[in-house]
Design a protein around this motif. Structure first.
Motif, PDB file in Angstrom:
ATOM      1  N   GLN A 232       0.781  -1.263  -0.054  1.00  0.00           N
ATOM      2  CA  GLN A 232       0.165   0.057   0.169  1.00  0.00           C
ATOM      3  C   GLN A 232       0.859   1.303   0.096  1.00  0.00           C
ATOM      4  O   GLN A 232       0.602   2.131  -0.590  1.00  0.00           O
ATOM      5  N   ILE A 233       1.824   1.317   0.926  1.00  0.00           N
ATOM      6  CA  ILE A 233       2.866   2.324   0.692  1.00  0.00           C
ATOM      7  C   ILE A 233       3.304   2.587  -0.412  1.00  0.00           C
ATOM      8  O   ILE A 233       3.571   3.591  -0.992  1.00  0.00           O
ATOM      9  N   LEU A 234       4.010   1.832  -1.069  1.00  0.00           N
ATOM     10  CA  LEU A 234       4.633   1.689  -2.337  1.00  0.00           C
ATOM     11  C   LEU A 234       3.569   2.362  -3.475  1.00  0.00           C
ATOM     12  O   LEU A 234       4.186   3.247  -4.184  1.00  0.00           O
ATOM     13  N   ARG A 239       1.473   6.694  -6.880  1.00  0.00           N
ATOM     14  CA  ARG A 239       0.340   7.571  -7.235  1.00  0.00           C
ATOM     15  C   ARG A 239       0.633   8.932  -7.067  1.00  0.00           C
ATOM     16  O   ARG A 239       0.236   9.739  -8.050  1.00  0.00           O
ATOM     17  N   ASN A 240       0.944   9.357  -5.812  1.00  0.00           N
ATOM     18  CA  ASN A 240       1.087  10.517  -5.316  1.00  0.00           C
ATOM     19  C   ASN A 240       2.378  11.328  -5.321  1.00  0.00           C
ATOM     20  O   ASN A 240       2.475  12.523  -5.033  1.00  0.00           O
ATOM     21  N   GLY A 241       3.367  10.569  -5.578  1.00  0.00           N
ATOM     22  CA  GLY A 241       4.644  11.180  -5.456  1.00  0.00           C
ATOM     23  C   GLY A 241       5.001  11.587  -4.290  1.00  0.00           C
ATOM     24  O   GLY A 241       4.688  10.986  -3.252  1.00  0.00           O
ATOM     25  N   GLU A 242       5.899  12.420  -3.905  1.00  0.00           N
ATOM     26  CA  GLU A 242       6.556  12.876  -2.615  1.00  0.00           C
ATOM     27  C   GLU A 242       5.255  13.013  -1.815  1.00  0.00           C
ATOM     28  O   GLU A 242       4.553  13.939  -2.026  1.00  0.00           O
ATOM     29  N   SER A 243       5.373  12.180  -0.493  1.00  0.00           N
ATOM     30  CA  SER A 243       4.097  12.520   0.388  1.00  0.00           C
ATOM     31  C   SER A 243       4.826  12.454   1.904  1.00  0.00           C
ATOM     32  O   SER A 243       5.540  12.079   2.190  1.00  0.00           O
ATOM     33  N   ALA A 244       3.704  12.793   2.601  1.00  0.00           N
ATOM     34  CA  ALA A 244       4.069  12.816   4.073  1.00  0.00           C
ATOM     35  C   ALA A 244       3.208  11.781   4.847  1.00  0.00           C
ATOM     36  O   ALA A 244       2.178  11.345   4.286  1.00  0.00           O
ATOM     37  N   ILE A 245       3.548  11.227   5.934  1.00  0.00           N
ATOM     38  CA  ILE A 245       3.062   9.920   6.398  1.00  0.00           C
ATOM     39  C   ILE A 245       1.739  10.484   7.000  1.00  0.00           C
ATOM     40  O   ILE A 245       0.866   9.405   6.827  1.00  0.00           O
ATOM     41  N   PRO A 246       1.428  11.562   7.589  1.00  0.00           N
ATOM     42  CA  PRO A 246      -0.276  11.542   7.955  1.00  0.00           C
ATOM     43  C   PRO A 246      -1.000  11.596   6.591  1.00  0.00           C
ATOM     44  O   PRO A 246      -2.297  10.881   6.805  1.00  0.00           O
ATOM     45  N   ALA A 250      -3.932   8.609   6.491  1.00  0.00           N
ATOM     46  CA  ALA A 250      -5.420   8.836   6.230  1.00  0.00           C
ATOM     47  C   ALA A 250      -6.143   7.885   5.088  1.00  0.00           C
ATOM     48  O   ALA A 250      -7.147   7.523   5.208  1.00  0.00           O
ATOM     49  N   ASP A 251      -5.401   7.538   4.209  1.00  0.00           N
ATOM     50  CA  ASP A 251      -5.662   6.869   3.034  1.00  0.00           C
ATOM     51  C   ASP A 251      -5.653   5.453   3.386  1.00  0.00           C
ATOM     52  O   ASP A 251      -6.567   4.605   2.898  1.00  0.00           O
ATOM     53  N   MET A 252      -4.723   4.814   3.887  1.00  0.00           N
ATOM     54  CA  MET A 252      -4.709   3.527   4.270  1.00  0.00           C
ATOM     55  C   MET A 252      -5.266   2.857   5.526  1.00  0.00           C
ATOM     56  O   MET A 252      -5.545   1.498   5.662  1.00  0.00           O
ATOM     57  N   TYR A 253      -5.740   3.754   6.513  1.00  0.00           N
ATOM     58  CA  TYR A 253      -6.307   3.365   7.655  1.00  0.00           C
ATOM     59  C   TYR A 253      -7.734   3.818   7.829  1.00  0.00           C
ATOM     60  O   TYR A 253      -8.312   4.410   9.067  1.00  0.00           O
ATOM     61  N   LEU A 280      14.202   0.923  -1.824  1.00  0.00           N
ATOM     62  CA  LEU A 280      13.108   1.179  -2.618  1.00  0.00           C
ATOM     63  C   LEU A 280      12.564   2.558  -2.262  1.00  0.00           C
ATOM     64  O   LEU A 280      11.617   3.099  -3.214  1.00  0.00           O
ATOM     65  N   VAL A 281      12.453   3.338  -1.181  1.00  0.00           N
ATOM     66  CA  VAL A 281      12.027   4.748  -0.948  1.00  0.00           C
ATOM     67  C   VAL A 281      13.222   5.335  -0.327  1.00  0.00           C
ATOM     68  O   VAL A 281      14.216   4.818   0.115  1.00  0.00           O
ATOM     69  N   ALA A 282      13.165   6.899  -0.130  1.00  0.00           N
ATOM     70  CA  ALA A 282      14.223   7.739   0.224  1.00  0.00           C
ATOM     71  C   ALA A 282      13.309   8.638   0.998  1.00  0.00           C
ATOM     72  O   ALA A 282      12.364   9.207   0.763  1.00  0.00           O
ATOM     73  N   PRO A 283      13.802   9.466   2.215  1.00  0.00           N
ATOM     74  CA  PRO A 283      13.319  10.580   2.655  1.00  0.00           C
ATOM     75  C   PRO A 283      13.771  11.594   2.051  1.00  0.00           C
ATOM     76  O   PRO A 283      14.661  11.637   1.399  1.00  0.00           O
ATOM     77  N   VAL A 284      12.838  12.580   2.251  1.00  0.00           N
ATOM     78  CA  VAL A 284      12.840  13.914   1.576  1.00  0.00           C
ATOM     79  C   VAL A 284      12.780  14.819   2.877  1.00  0.00           C
ATOM     80  O   VAL A 284      12.042  14.557   3.740  1.00  0.00           O
ATOM     81  N   GLY A 285      13.206  16.037   2.590  1.00  0.00           N
ATOM     82  CA  GLY A 285      13.029  17.117   3.797  1.00  0.00           C
ATOM     83  C   GLY A 285      11.794  17.249   4.523  1.00  0.00           C
ATOM     84  O   GLY A 285      10.830  17.006   3.728  1.00  0.00           O
ATOM     85  N   ASP A 286      11.418  17.672   5.511  1.00  0.00           N
ATOM     86  CA  ASP A 286      10.201  17.895   6.222  1.00  0.00           C
ATOM     87  C   ASP A 286       9.480  16.683   6.138  1.00  0.00           C
ATOM     88  O   ASP A 286       8.368  16.828   6.077  1.00  0.00           O
ATOM     89  N   GLU A 287      10.155  15.488   6.780  1.00  0.00           N
ATOM     90  CA  GLU A 287       9.481  14.213   7.135  1.00  0.00           C
ATOM     91  C   GLU A 287       8.329  13.809   5.945  1.00  0.00           C
ATOM     92  O   GLU A 287       7.489  13.229   5.802  1.00  0.00           O
ATOM     93  N   ARG A 288       9.136  13.842   4.586  1.00  0.00           N
ATOM     94  CA  ARG A 288       8.280  13.568   3.423  1.00  0.00           C
ATOM     95  C   ARG A 288       8.987  12.258   2.623  1.00  0.00           C
ATOM     96  O   ARG A 288      10.363  12.165   3.227  1.00  0.00           O
ATOM     97  N   TRP A 289       8.493  11.669   1.943  1.00  0.00           N
ATOM     98  CA  TRP A 289       9.027  10.415   1.375  1.00  0.00           C
ATOM     99  C   TRP A 289       8.759  10.204  -0.105  1.00  0.00           C
ATOM    100  O   TRP A 289       7.907  10.714  -0.493  1.00  0.00           O
ATOM    101  N   ARG A 290       9.809   9.385  -0.883  1.00  0.00           N
ATOM    102  CA  ARG A 290       9.436   9.341  -2.053  1.00  0.00           C
ATOM    103  C   ARG A 290       9.927   8.109  -2.552  1.00  0.00           C
ATOM    104  O   ARG A 290      10.706   7.413  -1.906  1.00  0.00           O
ATOM    105  N   MET A 291       9.452   7.630  -3.844  1.00  0.00           N
ATOM    106  CA  MET A 291       9.841   6.164  -4.292  1.00  0.00           C
ATOM    107  C   MET A 291      11.438   6.886  -4.934  1.00  0.00           C
ATOM    108  O   MET A 291      11.889   7.793  -5.366  1.00  0.00           O
ATOM    109  N   CYS A 292      12.174   5.514  -4.806  1.00  0.00           N
ATOM    110  CA  CYS A 292      13.574   5.920  -5.419  1.00  0.00           C
ATOM    111  C   CYS A 292      13.595   5.619  -6.933  1.00  0.00           C
ATOM    112  O   CYS A 292      12.679   4.863  -7.342  1.00  0.00           O
TER     113      CYS A 292
END
Length: 292
Positions: A232-234, A239-246, A250-253, A280-292
């Motif tokens: 689901q995370i991947l 789908r959404n590109g760089e994203s934050a955990i909240p 909201a989408d998965m739970y 498979l993923v990498a952190p981005v500034g401000d607690e955001r994540w993206r696909m590698c």
């Protein structure tokens, strides 16, 4: 239709026999994270061990004293040091004269937001058990099984005479375990689950929830659930590109009690750290994540 189940309605403080060697006492601490409360197990007959003594609450300690009923206590064992599991260990030790044995003490050194609010900082064992170490009494043997993941110091205890495993919070009878970094580690958790899958235990006694029959089937299901969450995370990041955990939570739970969103976010973070370690993923500034 029956009324909704309320964990607070279950009786606490009563000794409930479960097998010839095992009984339990439910602590009065139900919550969205503890379900019906923490189950303290009494193992043995003429002399006993206490597993996960629970919270340091007068009513619970009084109930445990009644359950012990004057029998010698060989050891007070703790699976890990969350505050619903270990704080009663020392007062119960003072009451019974038994040593506190089990997991190592855990002190987190975290420069970020505090992540150890749920830990028992006062836990001081008389003896730390390593993987495979045993505690014995008349007619029973408990063997430590190292299961890091939920916490780095988590142990399960195998009751060899009944092929039963006391699983603490590593495998629960009502929910999957929360894996909360920096101490909670998804990679270690999945490794520990694989280890349990390869064992031949016939029954699990979790700290929260009912005894688990056919435990390997449940372990396979829980591992599958984690793999589904990873997928689901991947897919969300694809789908959404760089994203934050909240946003991921909201989408998965959807449909989950909002009080559990914070814990869900910690589990998502644990998955992301695991995925990062696998490239498979990498952190981005401000607690955001993206696909590698």
């Amino acid at each position: 239709m029956p009324p909704p189940f309320d964990p607070a309605d279950l009786p606490t403080g009563l000794l409930m026999p479960l097998s010839p060697l095992v009984a339990r006492v439910l602590a009065p601490n139900p919550s969205p994270f503890t379900y019906t409360g923490t189950q303290t197990y009494v193992v043995g007959g003429d002399a006993v061990a206490i597993i996960d003594p629970g919270p340091n609450e007068t009513a619970h300690l009084t109930a445990l004293a009644a359950a012990i009923a004057g029998r010698p206590v060989v050891a007070i064992l703790c699976t890990h040091t969350h505050r619903d599991h270990s704080p009663a260990a020392r007062p119960l030790s003072i009451l019974t004269g038994a040593p506190v044995i089990g997991c190592a003490p855990l002190t987190l050194d975290d420069d970020g937001p505090r992540a150890d609010a749920a830990f028992d900082a006062d836990y001081r064992p008389d003896r730390v058990l390593g993987d495979g170490d045993q505690v014995t009494g008349p007619g029973w043997t408990l063997e430590a099984v190292a299961t890091p993941g939920h916490t780095s110091n988590h142990l399960c205890f195998a009751l060899l005479e009944e092929k039963a495993l006391f699983t603490g919070d590593h495998v629960m009878g009502w929910s999957t375990s929360v894996i909360s970094p920096p101490d909670g580690d998804m990679t270690a958790y999945m490794g520990s689950m694989q280890r349990l899958l390869e064992r031949d235990d016939a029954l699990y006694y979790p700290a929260h929830g009912e005894p688990i029959e056919n435990p390997q089937r449940l372990v396979r299901g829980m591992m599958g659930h984690r793999k589904q969450r990873e997928g689901q995370i991947l897919r969300f990041l694809e789908r959404n590109g760089e994203s934050a955990i909240p946003d991921m939570v909201a989408d998965m739970y959807r449909g989950v009690d909002p009080r559990l969103y914070s814990a869900a976010g910690r589990s998502v973070l644990a998955h992301l750290i695991d995925l990062d370690g696998r490239g498979l993923v990498a952190p981005v500034g401000d607690e955001r994540w993206r696909m590698c």
